[in-house]
Design a protein around this motif. Structure first.
Motif, PDB file in Angstrom:
ATOM      1  N   GLY A  27      57.957 -13.654  -2.949  1.00 45.80           N
ATOM      2  CA  GLY A  27      57.511 -14.418  -3.897  1.00 45.80           C
ATOM      3  C   GLY A  27      56.212 -14.696  -2.975  1.00 45.80           C
ATOM      4  N   LEU A  28      56.181 -14.531  -1.430  1.00 44.80           N
ATOM      5  CA  LEU A  28      55.015 -14.694  -0.693  1.00 44.80           C
ATOM      6  C   LEU A  28      54.143 -13.528  -0.719  1.00 44.80           C
ATOM      7  CD1 LEU A  28      56.942 -17.589   2.003  1.00 44.80           C
ATOM      8  CD2 LEU A  28      55.509 -17.937   0.051  1.00 44.80           C
ATOM      9  N   ILE A  29      54.099 -12.562  -1.040  1.00 44.16           N
ATOM     10  CA  ILE A  29      53.401 -11.764  -1.120  1.00 44.16           C
ATOM     11  C   ILE A  29      52.678 -11.633  -1.645  1.00 44.16           C
ATOM     12  CG2 ILE A  29      53.239  -9.202  -0.884  1.00 44.16           C
ATOM     13  CD1 ILE A  29      55.847  -8.813  -0.034  1.00 44.16           C
ATOM     14  N   PRO A  30      52.473 -12.114  -3.011  1.00 38.57           N
ATOM     15  CA  PRO A  30      51.322 -11.599  -3.894  1.00 38.57           C
ATOM     16  C   PRO A  30      50.645 -13.606  -3.234  1.00 38.57           C
ATOM     17  CG  PRO A  30      53.859 -12.757  -4.766  1.00 38.57           C
ATOM     18  CD  PRO A  30      54.055 -11.746  -3.520  1.00 38.57           C
ATOM     19  N   ALA A  31      51.626 -14.551  -3.180  1.00 34.45           N
ATOM     20  CA  ALA A  31      50.945 -15.140  -3.038  1.00 34.45           C
ATOM     21  C   ALA A  31      49.603 -15.278  -1.965  1.00 34.45           C
ATOM     22  CB  ALA A  31      52.116 -16.555  -3.001  1.00 34.45           C
ATOM     23  N   ALA A  32      49.840 -14.813  -1.370  1.00 37.33           N
ATOM     24  CA  ALA A  32      49.623 -14.821   0.165  1.00 37.33           C
ATOM     25  C   ALA A  32      48.310 -14.136  -0.541  1.00 37.33           C
ATOM     26  CB  ALA A  32      49.658 -13.848   1.841  1.00 37.33           C
ATOM     27  N   LEU A  33      48.515 -13.325  -1.413  1.00 37.67           N
ATOM     28  CA  LEU A  33      47.257 -12.696  -1.091  1.00 37.67           C
ATOM     29  C   LEU A  33      46.190 -12.867  -2.553  1.00 37.67           C
ATOM     30  CD1 LEU A  33      49.117  -8.887  -2.797  1.00 37.67           C
ATOM     31  CD2 LEU A  33      47.331  -9.322  -0.688  1.00 37.67           C
ATOM     32  N   MET A  34      46.757 -14.065  -2.877  1.00 43.94           N
ATOM     33  CA  MET A  34      45.610 -14.455  -3.919  1.00 43.94           C
ATOM     34  C   MET A  34      45.131 -15.598  -3.665  1.00 43.94           C
ATOM     35  SD  MET A  34      48.231 -15.652  -7.267  1.00 43.94           S
ATOM     36  CE  MET A  34      49.042 -16.212  -7.070  1.00 43.94           C
ATOM     37  N   LEU A  35      45.694 -16.076  -2.406  1.00 40.63           N
ATOM     38  CA  LEU A  35      45.122 -16.543  -0.872  1.00 40.63           C
ATOM     39  C   LEU A  35      44.141 -16.282  -0.821  1.00 40.63           C
ATOM     40  CD1 LEU A  35      44.890 -19.887   0.266  1.00 40.63           C
ATOM     41  CD2 LEU A  35      46.269 -19.205   1.975  1.00 40.63           C
ATOM     42  N   LEU A  36      44.173 -15.610   0.303  1.00 42.60           N
ATOM     43  CA  LEU A  36      42.906 -14.279   0.563  1.00 42.60           C
ATOM     44  C   LEU A  36      41.784 -13.862  -0.284  1.00 42.60           C
ATOM     45  CD1 LEU A  36      44.624 -12.271   2.573  1.00 42.60           C
ATOM     46  CD2 LEU A  36      43.527 -13.866   3.413  1.00 42.60           C
ATOM     47  N   VAL A  37      42.448 -14.338  -1.666  1.00 45.61           N
ATOM     48  CA  VAL A  37      40.989 -13.598  -3.101  1.00 45.61           C
ATOM     49  C   VAL A  37      40.519 -14.601  -2.810  1.00 45.61           C
ATOM     50  CG1 VAL A  37      40.593 -13.201  -5.169  1.00 45.61           C
ATOM     51  CG2 VAL A  37      42.539 -11.371  -3.473  1.00 45.61           C
ATOM     52  N   ALA A  38      41.206 -15.881  -2.651  1.00 44.77           N
ATOM     53  CA  ALA A  38      40.543 -17.140  -2.897  1.00 44.77           C
ATOM     54  C   ALA A  38      39.587 -17.311  -2.257  1.00 44.77           C
ATOM     55  CB  ALA A  38      41.122 -18.713  -3.522  1.00 44.77           C
ATOM     56  N   PHE A  39      39.635 -17.351  -0.741  1.00 44.22           N
ATOM     57  CA  PHE A  39      39.126 -17.788   0.436  1.00 44.22           C
ATOM     58  C   PHE A  39      37.592 -17.000  -0.188  1.00 44.22           C
ATOM     59  CE2 PHE A  39      42.049 -19.683   2.172  1.00 44.22           C
ATOM     60  CZ  PHE A  39      41.729 -21.531   2.571  1.00 44.22           C
ATOM     61  N   TRP A  40      37.927 -15.668  -0.105  1.00 43.65           N
ATOM     62  CA  TRP A  40      36.879 -14.502  -0.222  1.00 43.65           C
ATOM     63  C   TRP A  40      35.848 -14.594  -0.915  1.00 43.65           C
ATOM     64  CZ3 TRP A  40      35.059 -11.247   3.470  1.00 43.65           C
ATOM     65  CH2 TRP A  40      34.701 -10.343   2.818  1.00 43.65           C
ATOM     66  N   LYS A  41      36.372 -14.966  -2.492  1.00 43.75           N
ATOM     67  CA  LYS A  41      35.089 -15.364  -3.419  1.00 43.75           C
ATOM     68  C   LYS A  41      34.590 -16.781  -3.196  1.00 43.75           C
ATOM     69  CE  LYS A  41      35.197 -18.012  -7.762  1.00 43.75           C
ATOM     70  NZ  LYS A  41      36.287 -18.429  -8.850  1.00 43.75           N
ATOM     71  N   ARG A  42      34.729 -17.434  -2.599  1.00 43.40           N
ATOM     72  CA  ARG A  42      33.650 -18.372  -1.446  1.00 43.40           C
ATOM     73  C   ARG A  42      33.164 -17.581  -0.100  1.00 43.40           C
ATOM     74  NH1 ARG A  42      37.271 -19.812  -4.538  1.00 43.40           N
ATOM     75  NH2 ARG A  42      36.912 -22.094  -6.153  1.00 43.40           N
ATOM     76  N   ILE A  43      33.176 -17.608   0.154  1.00 39.56           N
ATOM     77  CA  ILE A  43      32.544 -16.487   1.198  1.00 39.56           C
ATOM     78  C   ILE A  43      31.498 -15.348   1.065  1.00 39.56           C
ATOM     79  CG2 ILE A  43      32.708 -15.266   3.253  1.00 39.56           C
ATOM     80  CD1 ILE A  43      35.801 -15.990   4.023  1.00 39.56           C
ATOM     81  N   LEU A  44      31.498 -15.136  -0.296  1.00 37.65           N
ATOM     82  CA  LEU A  44      30.733 -14.219  -0.971  1.00 37.65           C
ATOM     83  C   LEU A  44      29.808 -14.351  -0.887  1.00 37.65           C
ATOM     84  CD1 LEU A  44      32.462 -11.435  -2.397  1.00 37.65           C
ATOM     85  CD2 LEU A  44      31.596 -10.567  -0.202  1.00 37.65           C
TER      86      LEU A  44
END
Length: 314
Positions: free
Chosen positions: A244-261
């Motif tokens: 369960g932590l694998i998709p959770a970590a991926l969503m976290l990375l996408v959320a950060f990347w959304k704000r970095i762009l």
């Protein structure tokens, strides 16, 4: 600045002292090692300007967290992981809770006594007195109470079968339901993202952080019971936790990347990305190799925090 940097000396010198004792180094070598650590702390004092800027406060918290993690694994560095590692950290964990409870009770008791003298007998007690008393109790009393939990000989813990029932109850009936509640919410949110085609919300970082902390804590607390035939739920918990932590970590990375762009890099976003990558790596590792030793969790996190204090990925 001097006080907060000096506070780093508590975990630093404790970790180095335990390392020297466990390796049975001669006294001269132990003293030289501790002095080397203090020299490094002195260099950090001159390189670090203080907490006035946010990124410098983050840098201090990184060093503090890394040094506290070093206390957990440094005495066992370079040796095969055994039950002694878990028993040692179990004593530190319970010792920390006991020191926190005793120190708070002591401070509240003294504060009530001083308040009674002030209100009932007219004794003028300045407000700064309460802060000074808290400082003494936090730095000296709390530290001494905690150090009483550190065992004399770490190697002797390997044959210690003791397991407090309270830890199992706490992990099984409190942490485990919380973790699976968080995972269900994250899974439902992932379905919503895939169906609706929307980016994950930035608030998801708090939920992923909560499931990571509670989940890993619960996993570590019940780790010695994984081989017990009567505790099959622990193996199920560990397997689904890291899956369960694998998709959770991926969503976290996408959320950060959304704000970095659109907004660019900031210190918290860089650190969030690095911690998200670390969480993803740990989740994949324990999913693929369920028998991986638990020492990799604190040691890898400490290395990551120290490598990102200064340098190209800081």
């Amino acid at each position: 600045r001097l006080a907060v940097v000096a506070a780093l000396g508590f975990p630093l010198t404790l970790a180095l002292a335990l390392l020297g004792e466990e390796r049975e180094w001669p006294p001269a070598t132990r003293h030289l090692t501790v002095r080397g650590g203090l020299l490094g702390l002195t260099l950090f004092f001159f390189a670090w300007p203080g907490v006035e800027r946010r990124h410098e406060a983050i840098r201090y918290l990184q060093v503090s967290a890394a040094l506290h993690l070093c206390v957990a694994f440094l005495p066992f560095l370079g040796r095969r992981e055994t039950l002694a590692f878990w028993q040692y950290n179990r004593r530190l964990f319970l010792g920390f809770l006991r020191a926190w409870l005793f120190s708070n009770v002591l401070f509240v008791g003294i504060a009530i006594a001083l308040g009674a003298l002030d209100k009932l007998f007219g004794v003028d007690v300045e407000s700064s007195v309460y802060f000074r008393i808290w400082l003494v109790i936090a730095l000296l009393g709390n530290t001494w109470i905690f150090l009483a939990a550190v065992p004399e000989r770490l190697a002797g813990l390997e044959g210690d079968p003791e397991y407090p029932r309270g830890l199992k109850v706490f992990s099984q009936y409190i942490l485990t339901p919380l973790v699976f509640t968080y995972l269900v919410i994250l899974l439902a949110y992932l379905v919503k993202i895939l169906v609706g085609g929307e980016w994950p919300s930035g608030w998801i970082g708090w939920l992923v952080g909560s499931v990571a902390v509670t989940g890993l804590l619960g996993f570590l607390l019940v780790h010695p019971l994984r081989s017990d035939p009567g505790e099959a739920w622990i193996r199920t918990y560990a397997r689904w936790l890291f899956i369960g932590l694998i998709p959770a970590a991926l969503m976290l990375l996408v959320a950060f990347w959304k704000r970095i762009l659109p907004y660019g890099l900031t210190e918290p976003r860089v650190l969030g990305l690095l911690l998200g990558l670390w969480l993803l790596g740990i989740a994949v590792l324990f999913t693929v190799r369920s028998g991986t030793g638990i020492r990799i969790i604190p040691s890898s996190l400490a290395v990551l925090l120290l490598l990102t204090v200064y340098g190209p990925i800081s």
